[in-house]
Design a protein around this motif. Structure first.
Motif, short mmCIF file in Angstrom:
data_model
loop_
_atom_site.label_atom_id
_atom_site.label_comp_id
_atom_site.label_asym_id
_atom_site.label_seq_id
_atom_site.Cartn_x
_atom_site.Cartn_y
_atom_site.Cartn_z
N GLU A 1 44.24 -17.14 42.12
CA GLU A 1 44.97 -16.43 43.16
C GLU A 1 46.48 -16.50 42.93
O GLU A 1 47.21 -15.55 43.18
CB GLU A 1 44.62 -17.00 44.53
CG GLU A 1 43.22 -16.65 45.01
CD GLU A 1 43.01 -15.14 45.09
OE1 GLU A 1 43.93 -14.43 45.58
OE2 GLU A 1 41.94 -14.67 44.66
N ASP A 2 46.95 -17.65 42.43
CA ASP A 2 48.38 -17.81 42.14
C ASP A 2 48.82 -16.86 41.03
O ASP A 2 49.91 -16.27 41.09
CB ASP A 2 48.70 -19.25 41.74
CG ASP A 2 48.66 -20.20 42.93
OD1 ASP A 2 48.68 -19.70 44.08
OD2 ASP A 2 48.60 -21.43 42.70
N ILE B 1 51.71 -11.94 39.33
CA ILE B 1 51.75 -10.63 38.69
C ILE B 1 52.21 -9.56 39.68
O ILE B 1 53.05 -8.72 39.37
CB ILE B 1 50.36 -10.27 38.12
CG1 ILE B 1 50.04 -11.17 36.92
CG2 ILE B 1 50.30 -8.79 37.70
CD1 ILE B 1 48.63 -11.03 36.41
N GLU B 2 51.67 -9.62 40.91
CA GLU B 2 52.05 -8.63 41.91
C GLU B 2 53.53 -8.75 42.28
O GLU B 2 54.21 -7.75 42.50
CB GLU B 2 51.16 -8.79 43.15
CG GLU B 2 49.71 -8.39 42.89
CD GLU B 2 48.82 -8.63 44.10
OE1 GLU B 2 49.36 -8.97 45.16
OE2 GLU B 2 47.59 -8.48 43.96
#
Length: 346
Positions: free
Chosen positions: A89-90, A95-96
């Motif tokens: 999730e990190d 990336i986002e």
């Protein structure tokens, strides 16, 4: 070919590739014997390795007993044995965040994404950037406070470009709306470069119904994109090329990397890369000598297209590295980054 190997041969071959990817060194039977979960003597393992070599999956780079996978062997491993990892999730959040537009030009976002992929993969990151001279659909000016405004351009592909510009102090919201409506009417269905000179000429000759303040805002907005079409229509952004030199151990390796650098500097390479990714869905993997884009540079490329809202391929993003790159880690990195970029466009 993978179906022609028995379970023992598959496991030995998988361990050889894993060890090679980790070290870059030829792998011997004793190394495999220590890692293998079944009781096999080094002599038996050597026999299996000899069979794999005869099938074109391994070769000995020196006279030593160690073996490394051939390009065909790596292809078989990627297609049939590779267990692709998943992002945390990190990593997804990182990336986002790196790919967030946040008022930046889209080309800057792509450059940041390329650099990010280079850092995460320890390879060279690359982006085939879309053309910036597509006809426009919409333009809008948004106040950011005294003396500053955000200009939002949307082209027919759905690609959104944001630029922050300086405007005269005290410009009211109504003026920004007037400018937005005026330019949207002038630019719709035309490229910025096609309409820019006409609009500026109208302003200079005072043929428009705009007041003086509106004219200044229009001029400021158009000046921000001066020269954005034509020569800049499409580009290849590469970050982290120096990482390709990290595994160079011989003059022949250096020559291959130099040839790769030269290929990356040509417009033809960019067009061929985009054509290659556009022929397939999702992540494309080109390994070693099968990679006709870069001749026999001894590199692999993992690349994925990104699309506009009509699901048309307009660019691609990925990495280039040695053939022993960590495919299991890099494939999901490239795949997710391309999807994030596509969402930005859509």
């Amino acid at each position: 070919m993978i179906n022609e190997l028995n379970q023992r041969s598959r496991e030995i071959f998988r361990l050889i590739v894993d060890a090679y990817v980790a070290s870059g060194e030829p792998v011997g039977s004793r190394t495999i014997s220590r890692r293998l979960g079944m009781a096999l003597s080094p002599a038996t393992i050597r026999n299996v390795m000899a069979d794999l070599e005869e099938q074109g999956l391994l070769y000995a780079p020196h006279t030593s007993a160690g073996r490394i996978p051939t390009d065909a062997g790596l292809r078989m491993f990627v297609d049939g044995l590779l267990e692709i990892g998943s992002l945390t999730e990190d990593e997804r959040a990182s990336i986002e965040a790196k790919c967030s537009a946040s008022g930046r030009a889209f080309a800057d976002v792509l450059g940041e994404a390329s650099a990010m992929l280079s850092g995460l993969s320890h390879c060279a990151g690359l982006v085939v950037a879309p053309k910036t001279d597509r006809p426009l659909k919409h333009i809008e000016f948004v106040s950011l406070g005294p003396g500053r405004a955000l200009v939002v351009l949307v082209n027919e592909d759905g690609l959104v470009e944001n630029r922050v510009i300086e405007v005269p102090m005290g410009v009211p919201t109504s003026t920004l709306q007037t400018v937005s409506n005026f330019l949207s009417a002038k630019l719709a269905g035309r490229t910025l470069e096609e309409a820019r000179q006409e609009v500026l000429q109208e302003i200079e000759q005072q043929k428009t119904q705009l007041d003086e303040l509106s004219r200044k805002v229009v001029a400021a907005g158009l000046a921000t994109w001066a020269g954005s079409g034509g020569a800049n229509a499409g580009q290849l952004i590469v970050r982290g090329q120096s990482r390709l030199l990290e595994d160079v151990t011989a003059l022949s390796d250096l020559e291959r990397v130099r040839a790769l650098f030269e290929a990356l500097e040509t417009k033809e390479t960019m067009l061929r890369m985009l054509d290659a990714t556009g022929r397939g869905d999702g992540v494309q993997i080109f390994i070693g000598a099968e990679n006709v884009l870069f001749n026999h540079s001894g590199c692999s490329m993992i690349i994925s297209p990104f699309q506009n809202s009509r699901e048309q391929v307009i660019g691609a993003i990925g990495v280039i590295g040695p053939t022993r790159i960590n495919y299991a880690r890099i494939i999901p990195l490239v795949d997710y980054t391309a999807k994030v970029v596509s969402r930005l466009i859509g």
